[in-house]
Design a protein around this motif. Structure first.
Motif, PDB file in Angstrom:
ATOM      1  N   ARG A 125       1.007  -1.340   0.124  1.00  0.00           N
ATOM      2  CA  ARG A 125      -0.112   0.032  -0.041  1.00  0.00           C
ATOM      3  C   ARG A 125       0.910   1.106   0.095  1.00  0.00           C
ATOM      4  NH1 ARG A 125      -3.943   0.178  -2.342  1.00  0.00           N
ATOM      5  NH2 ARG A 125      -5.311   1.307  -0.969  1.00  0.00           N
ATOM      6  N   GLU A 126       1.902   1.225   0.464  1.00  0.00           N
ATOM      7  CA  GLU A 126       2.764   2.330   0.554  1.00  0.00           C
ATOM      8  C   GLU A 126       3.432   2.697  -0.690  1.00  0.00           C
ATOM      9  OE1 GLU A 126       5.974   1.611   3.588  1.00  0.00           O
ATOM     10  OE2 GLU A 126       4.543   1.989   5.132  1.00  0.00           O
ATOM     11  N   ASP A 128       1.588   2.234  -3.192  1.00  0.00           N
ATOM     12  CA  ASP A 128       0.420   2.545  -4.072  1.00  0.00           C
ATOM     13  C   ASP A 128      -0.024   1.109  -5.105  1.00  0.00           C
ATOM     14  OD1 ASP A 128       0.016   5.276  -3.234  1.00  0.00           O
ATOM     15  OD2 ASP A 128       1.352   5.957  -4.608  1.00  0.00           O
TER      16      ASP A 128
END
Length: 172
Positions: A125-126, A128
């Motif tokens: 998630r970091e 994207d």
């Protein structure tokens, strides 16, 4: 979610994802799988395809990396996002982060709900990337997927007990 062995018909306009069938009994072999994937994308539309999972080796992180690498660009050449199926021990530098669009938390049930899988989901998630969790077959697992930041999940929980297992039947 569809796989080569399912024969699912995707409703018109519906979003879909393509798994490879390696975990169950649906793997038809590399060339037949890629022909199925191409035909599925051509039939239902690349713009509606959330992702396609590269071939993997269930429960074996190193073998999955070796199996998946040759397919990542071939999948991308179809104009669709590429998912990598993380397995037990993938947290030890066995994720090709720069070559994928989706991290799929596969592996054993114990591993894909573990702190190691959670850490990989957060890293994805970091970066994207979308995160998918497989075998989400209970409300508890759905909550874990949500807590991990998963953007999608799948399971057979509703398929095999829709009257008992539907969200409407879950206690508050």
């Amino acid at each position: 979610m569809t796989t080569p062995a399912q024969g699912n018909v995707i409703p018109p306009g519906a979003l879909y994802a393509c798994d490879n069938g390696k975990f169950g009994k649906g793997w038809p072999g590399e060339q037949a799988w890629f022909a199925w994937l191409k035909a599925t994308v051509d039939r239902y539309g690349r713009e509606l395809c959330l992702w396609a999972a590269a071939p993997d080796v269930p429960l074996d992180a190193a073998a999955t990396l070796a199996e998946s690498l040759p397919w990542l660009e071939r999948i991308r050449s179809l104009g669709i996002p590429v998912a990598f199926a993380a397995q037990d021990n993938s947290e030890h530098g066995l994720i090709p982060w720069d070559l994928i669009d989706v991290l799929s938390l596969a592996g054993s049930t114990q591993w894909n709900t573990s702190p190691a899988a959670h850490h990989l989901a957060l890293e994805a998630r970091e970066r994207d990337l979308a995160v998918h969790m497989g075998r989400v077959n209970s409300r508890r697992r759905l909550r874990i997927a949500q807590a991990f930041g998963c953007t999608s999940c799948d399971g057979t929980y509703l398929a095999f007990g829709p009257d008992t297992n539907s969200p409407a039947s879950w206690p508050g």
